[in-house]
Enzyme design. Structure first.
Site, PDB file in Angstrom:
ATOM      1  CG  ASP A 117      -1.984   1.083   1.178  1.00  0.00           C
ATOM      2  OD1 ASP A 117      -2.529   1.318   0.079  1.00  0.00           O
ATOM      3  OD2 ASP A 117      -2.259   1.699   2.216  1.00  0.00           O
ATOM      4  CB  SER A 148      -6.783   3.323  -0.376  1.00  0.00           C
ATOM      5  OG  SER A 148      -6.665   3.195   1.028  1.00  0.00           O
ATOM      6  CD  GLN A 187      -4.795   1.388  -2.682  1.00  0.00           C
ATOM      7  OE1 GLN A 187      -4.402   2.543  -2.805  1.00  0.00           O
ATOM      8  NE2 GLN A 187      -4.287   0.553  -1.772  1.00  0.00           N
TER       9      GLN A 187
END
Length: 354
Positions: A268, A289, A339
């Site tokens: 991430d 996100s 993502q």
């Protein structure tokens, strides 16, 4: 909804971030063997000499602290925080990694994570621990599924589905070819890159302060950006970034479940920022996100250098999609990631950082 500092994982002078790496509005969130230098026909690292091994005495804080959950009851765990981004919101990779740790606690030793799919539904509170509740959705002969809720203040901040599989052999195998890139020992670390920027006599004082603050951050990940964008000149580039990445400290071989959890944390870092690279004319007011998915393909060690290849095929409707691949130095595709995130922007003033 995991809120992010838009500049996480890349040199962004000043406290805050713009789509081009400039100042942000206050309050926004946002196994392979060694090789000699040269190109390879199959892609991968050309000329990689193995990096100096990390001493086993310097055990990774990701193992000793970040991903070391406290067991409260059967299928109930509590996690704490190590690194808090400048946004003062929880780092999404930490929540995903801890959720996968909790899920892995409930499956047999002979099954391993092959995929996970997460939704960030609320921003995390850095002043409170996170409680993880595991639901044993299914145990089959080959696959096991677990659902995990990460909870703060009585409400879920993340919902995660993780699937585990027994090791199975198959004659059907293929993968993409790893990009040819400089070996990790031939690339500056993020800290070395920042120090290089700081030696620029024309750098303004406010950017020096921002870069100095970044150097002081205790991020448990080592990053080596490959061909970093020109943050000084605010030049738009394709939404693609590549960097070498590994956990700080020693984790060791043998615990694949743990390495998957560490990779979840790493994946991430700076991921969503890929979607902003072409849009240097806009200042990011808010960035977060929305979801995060991972697929684990081959055994790897997260405390050894891996190439993180990130790209953004689309953005629109205040959202951006990013895709990533983690490659081992020998060219084996270890992990795939995806993502989607949300960002609100406004036109940025056209000014140089020099």
């Amino acid at each position: 909804m995991a809120s992010k500092d838009p500049g996480e994982g890349r040199p962004v002078p000043e406290s805050g971030s713009r789509a081009d790496g400039g100042p942000r509005e206050s309050g926004s969130r946002g196994d392979g063997g060694p090789r000699e230098s040269g190109s390879r026909a199959d892609g991968g690292v050309s000329g990689a000499r193995s990096s100096p091994p990390v001493s086993a005495d310097l055990q990774s804080v990701l193992v000793t602290s970040v991903l070391n959950l406290e067991r409260l009851e059967v299928d109930l765990y509590r996690g704490t925080h190590h690194w808090i981004p400048k946004s003062r919101m929880l780092f999404g990779g930490q929540i995903v990694g801890q959720a996968l740790v909790a899920a892995a606690m409930s499956v047999p030793e002979n099954v391993f994570a092959h995929s996970l799919h997460c939704y960030f539904v609320r921003a995390g509170d850095p002043d409170m621990p996170v409680v993880y509740r595991v639901y044993r959705t299914r145990d089959g002969k080959s696959f096991s599924v677990r659902s995990v809720r990460a909870i703060q203040h009585g409400h879920p901040i993340l919902i995660c589905q993780a699937s585990f599989q027994k090791k199975m052999e198959s004659p059907i195998q293929h993968q993409f070819t790893m990009p040819v890139v400089p070996a990790p020992e031939n690339v500056l670390t993020q800290e070395e890159l920042i120090e290089k920027y700081l030696r620029d006599p024309d750098l303004t004082e406010n950017y020096k302060m921002g870069l100095t603050k970044m150097l002081a951050e205790e991020v448990p990940i080592e990053i080596k950006p490959i061909n970093p964008p020109d943050y000084y000149r605010c030049v738009p580039v394709e939404p693609v970034q590549r960097f070498w990445v590994r956990a700080r400290g020693y984790i060791g071989d043998g615990n694949m479940k743990l390495h998957c959890c560490v990779a979840a944390y790493i994946s991430d870092y700076s991921f969503l920022a890929t979607a902003l690279l072409p849009h240097v004319n806009y200042r990011v007011k808010f960035m977060a996100s929305l979801d995060h998915s991972m697929w684990f393909h081959a055994p790897f060690r997260s405390d050894e250098w891996m190439l993180y290849e990130c790209e953004s095929p689309w953005s629109g409707d205040c959202r951006g999609l990013v895709q990533g691949r983690l490659w081992k130095q020998n060219g084996v595709l270890a992990v795939s990631c995806a993502q989607e995130g949300v960002f609100y922007v406004k036109p940025a003033a056209n000014r140089s950082k020099l």
